[in-house]
Motif scaffolding. Structure first.
Motif, short mmCIF file in Angstrom:
data_model
loop_
_atom_site.label_atom_id
_atom_site.label_comp_id
_atom_site.label_asym_id
_atom_site.label_seq_id
_atom_site.Cartn_x
_atom_site.Cartn_y
_atom_site.Cartn_z
N ALA A 670 21.41 36.07 81.12
CA ALA A 670 21.49 35.61 79.73
C ALA A 670 20.18 34.99 79.27
O ALA A 670 19.70 35.26 78.16
N ILE A 671 19.56 34.17 80.13
CA ILE A 671 18.33 33.48 79.73
C ILE A 671 17.18 34.48 79.59
O ILE A 671 16.29 34.30 78.75
N LYS A 672 17.20 35.54 80.39
CA LYS A 672 16.19 36.59 80.20
C LYS A 672 16.27 37.15 78.78
O LYS A 672 15.25 37.29 78.10
N ILE A 673 17.48 37.44 78.36
CA ILE A 673 17.67 38.01 77.02
C ILE A 673 17.31 36.98 75.94
O ILE A 673 16.67 37.32 74.94
N ILE A 674 17.70 35.72 76.16
CA ILE A 674 17.38 34.66 75.18
C ILE A 674 15.87 34.54 74.99
O ILE A 674 15.37 34.38 73.87
N SER A 675 15.11 34.61 76.10
CA SER A 675 13.65 34.50 76.00
C SER A 675 13.07 35.61 75.14
O SER A 675 12.05 35.42 74.47
N LYS A 676 13.75 36.76 75.13
CA LYS A 676 13.26 37.90 74.35
C LYS A 676 13.67 37.79 72.88
O LYS A 676 12.82 37.91 71.99
N VAL A 677 14.95 37.54 72.65
CA VAL A 677 15.43 37.54 71.26
C VAL A 677 14.93 36.33 70.48
O VAL A 677 14.77 36.39 69.26
N LYS A 679 12.01 34.80 71.41
CA LYS A 679 10.56 34.78 71.60
C LYS A 679 10.08 33.41 72.09
O LYS A 679 9.14 32.83 71.55
N ARG A 680 10.75 32.92 73.14
CA ARG A 680 10.42 31.61 73.71
C ARG A 680 10.19 31.73 75.21
O ARG A 680 10.85 32.51 75.90
N GLU A 681 9.26 30.92 75.70
CA GLU A 681 9.08 30.81 77.15
C GLU A 681 10.06 29.75 77.66
O GLU A 681 10.10 28.63 77.15
N ILE A 682 10.84 30.14 78.67
CA ILE A 682 11.83 29.22 79.24
C ILE A 682 11.53 29.08 80.73
O ILE A 682 11.46 30.08 81.45
N ASN A 695 9.73 37.10 77.38
CA ASN A 695 9.93 38.43 76.79
C ASN A 695 10.95 39.27 77.56
O ASN A 695 10.74 40.45 77.82
N GLY A 696 12.04 38.64 77.97
CA GLY A 696 13.13 39.39 78.61
C GLY A 696 12.94 39.63 80.09
O GLY A 696 13.72 40.36 80.70
#
Length: 704
Positions: A670-677, A679-682, A695-696
């Motif tokens: 989920a966090i991979k997808i959140i970083s992409k949609v 556009k944040r570095e987590i 970026n996913g």
């Protein structure tokens, strides 16, 4: 006529005595020049006046002036000479004192005793002993001074012989002998002397009590304590310390509650005692009840929080300490820095770094190692490397810290490179910790062949014999790569008995690769060794759930309940507004910004669905419907922390989250997808390693 002469002499003597007293008072209070002016104003100066002025110069460390004045004296008596010897001794000039002593036209017992005492205080007991036996006469003080010398030098047998020879033994000598014997563990012998004493005072009683306590005979100490006719603060505190050091906190608490007056020292000791027992609330109650606190009070309370896993409370208390204007000690700063590392609190960590720079502590290798660890655990690996590179002479702890840092960030090649550089720099040899860090780095990066070479070189090349921790790393390495035959072969050929860490490494890999039969076997092995380890039960329960074995999962929960094994609740932290905010699984109902967080979660649900997100229910422990499972996953603590970061942190700023457990597969996806949609570095740190989402994609490349 005789009466008038007597009156004049008496008056003159009174005036002289008063003047000498004034000179002495002015000198002792630092007004030595005023004392000299007063001295100079006397038309007729007695020997006593000269002696007082010489003593005044010595009291103010004006040694040359004292000697010059002594040389000017028109007449001297034995008090003058003794004053010169004593003055030199008090100023640490023992050789000068000896020269004067040897020049003295006559010596009395005071002269000899002063010189013997000077040698004792300077640690020259052998010289003191030679001089002592040359003394033409000795008094009680002389014998006691020499006795102290033997005791101070650890020559307890010589002290006992001297003690037995003493013609008169006063209370001080007897108490000193009791103290010396107790220090050497000869408590029963000390007790014999104690029992023979007819003039015992509270100091003697407390000395014997402390002797029992220092030799871990706390029950004997308690009996003596109860018999004491008079107790001081020292007596009460000594008994309290005895109980806390022996882990008998209930007895310590009884003493503490009965104390007529609680000192700062006793309160500090009680806080430490409660901390060792894990009774945090009681420790804080003592802290809050204190009307006065010293530096140690704040230090022990902060250390207690940090060492017992209450890092947030440690930071809150440190903030309160600063508000109250209390200057932190070095050890307090280190404890807070460790708390910052555990919580990944970069803001507070940077503040502590600044304070350490201001106090000029950063050149200390130990401090550098702690700073490196803090930056590594906050995800600032570059900053940690800068500190590492700045030190030309690195110790083993610094090398291990940077290798561990690379390992935790999944940078296996960099870790191995540093490992190879290590023996070439200052001849630093790797130790057991170095190999754990390096093998872990190889495991996380999938560098199996490199890991095998390093493991096989441990003993023949570096002389480090593998322990269970190294075998656990190798099992984890083989397991992650799906090479279970090699993992089992290694376990079978281990030179030491496999422990819970070895079987736990195998269990984690089996879960990842769905080796369910082997996973069940490994889990049962771990439970045999560590029946209180909740994580193993959770993993085994997940395995049963993934196979639809709900009955077995329910039975396992019953076993946990019977054995009173409690699962550690998932908790995640994120820093914002100079504060660390904690989230637990499903725990936003009481959060002041619950509605805003819910809106972020709803927005993410839509965006993630559009991006192709499919929930992974493999961690669902209960036989519940799909909708409930999805809702359950949605409120995992790391998801809540990320949502809060999106709500509060400005665009462009990385979202840093720390979790107390291993991140689950669904949250990782989920966090991979959140970083992409979004556009944040987590940056997420779990118990195993760092995950940098951009970026996913994740830095672990899904190999974790």
């Amino acid at each position: 006529m005789k009466t008038q002469l007597l009156i004049r002499r008496t008056y003159s003597s009174t005036i002289t005595h008063s003047a000498n007293a004034k000179i002495t008072h002015l000198s002792r209070t630092g007004h030595v020049h005023e004392a000299r002016r007063l001295f100079e104003s006397y038309k007729y100066k007695s020997v006593s006046s000269w002696n007082s002025m010489v003593a005044g110069y010595f009291a103010n460390r004006m040694i040359r002036d004292a000697q010059l004045l002594f040389d000017e004296m028109p007449e001297r008596n034995i008090i003058s000479w003794n004053g010169l010897v004593t003055g030199y001794l008090k100023n640490g000039e023992i050789e000068e004192a000896r020269k004067v002593f040897d020049e003295m036209p006559e010596k009395n017992v005071v002269s000899w005793t002063a010189m013997v005492k000077g040698y004792v205080q300077n640690g020259k007991v052998d010289v003191a002993e030679t001089l002592f036996w040359k003394m033409p006469e000795k008094n009680e003080v002389s014998w006691t001074v020499m006795l102290h010398g033997f005791i101070k030098d650890g020559r307890i047998d010589d002290a006992r012989k001297l003690f037995d020879m003493m013609p008169v033994k006063d209370n001080i000598a007897k108490t000193s002998m009791v103290l010396g014997l107790c220090r050497e563990g000869r408590v029963d012998e000390a007790r014999e002397i104690f029992d023979e004493m007819s003039d015992r005072n509270v100091i003697t009683w407390t000395t014997m009590l402390t002797g029992y306590r220092q030799n871990n005979r706390v029950d004997d100490a308690r009996k003596l304590f109860d018999e004491m006719p008079e107790k001081t603060e020292v007596s009460w505190t000594s008994m309290l310390v005895g109980y806390t050091l022996n882990g008998r906190i209930e007895d310590a608490e009884e003493i503490f509650e009965a104390m007529p007056m609680k000192s700062v020292l006793s309160c500090n000791d009680m806080i430490v005692g409660f901390g060792k027992k894990g009774e945090i609330a009681k420790a804080r109650k003592v802290f809050d009840s204190m009307k006065e606190r010293d530096d140690a009070t704040w230090r022990v309370m902060i250390q207690m929080y940090e060492r017992n896993g209450f890092e947030l409370e440690a930071l809150h208390l440190f903030a309160l300490m600063q508000k109250q204007g209390v200057r932190p000690t070095f050890s307090t700063l280190i404890s807070v820095l460790s708390a910052c590392a555990s919580l990944a609190s970069l803001h507070h960590g940077r503040q502590i770094h600044t304070q350490l720079v201001r106090c000029q502590f950063v050149d200390d290798v130990f401090v550098a190692s702690v700073l490196m660890t803090m930056y590594i655990k906050c995800g600032e690996l570059v900053k940690s490397k800068l500190i590492f590179d700045r030190f030309p002479s690195k110790d083993i702890i610094m090398w291990n810290a940077i290798i561990s840092g690379y390992a935790s960030h999944g940078l296996g090649e960099e870790a191995v490179k540093v490992f190879c550089e290590m023996p070439l720099s200052n001849s630093t040899k790797p130790n057991e910790v170095t190999f754990v860090a390096t093998l872990t780095a190889c495991s996380y990066a999938g560098m199996v062949e490199e890991g095998i070479k390093i493991f096989e070189s441990m003993e023949p090349v570096f002389g480090v014999r593998p322990i269970t921790a190294h075998y656990a790393c190798m099992v984890d390495m083989f397991g992650r790569a799906g090479r279970f035959d090699e993992a089992m072969k290694l376990i079978e050929n281990m030179t030491v008995e496999p422990d819970a860490a070895v079987w736990g490494s195998l269990l984690g890999a089996c879960k990842t690769h769905s080796q369910l039969d082997l996973a069940e076997f490994a889990a049962k092995k771990v439970i045999e060794i560590e029946p209180e380890n909740s994580g193993t039960y959770v993993l085994l329960s997940n395995i049963y759930a993934s196979q639809g074995r709900w009955g077995d999962a329910a039975e396992l929960r019953k076993v946990m309940k019977t054995r009173m094994v409690r699962k550690s609740p998932g908790c995640s932290w994120i820093e914002f507004g100079k504060k660390v905010h904690a989230f637990t699984r499903g725990g936003i109902s009481s959060h002041p910004e619950q509605e805003s967080i819910e809106k972020i979660l709803e927005e993410l649900d839509g965006l993630m669905g559009e991006a192709g997100y499919n929930p992974d229910y493999s961690n669902a422990l209960h036989d519940i419907d799909e909708e409930e499972k999805a809702d359950n996953l949605r409120y995992h603590s790391e998801r809540l922390a990320v949502a809060y970061g999106l709500l509060k942190l400005p665009e462009g700023e990385p979202i840093r989250v720390i979790k107390n457990l291993r991140v689950c597969r669904d949250c990782h996806a989920a966090i991979k997808i959140i970083s992409k949609v979004k556009k944040r570095e987590i940056i997420l740190r779990d118990t195993n390693r760092f995950h940098h989402f951009r970026n996913g994609e994740c830095s672990c490349k899904d190999y974790w």
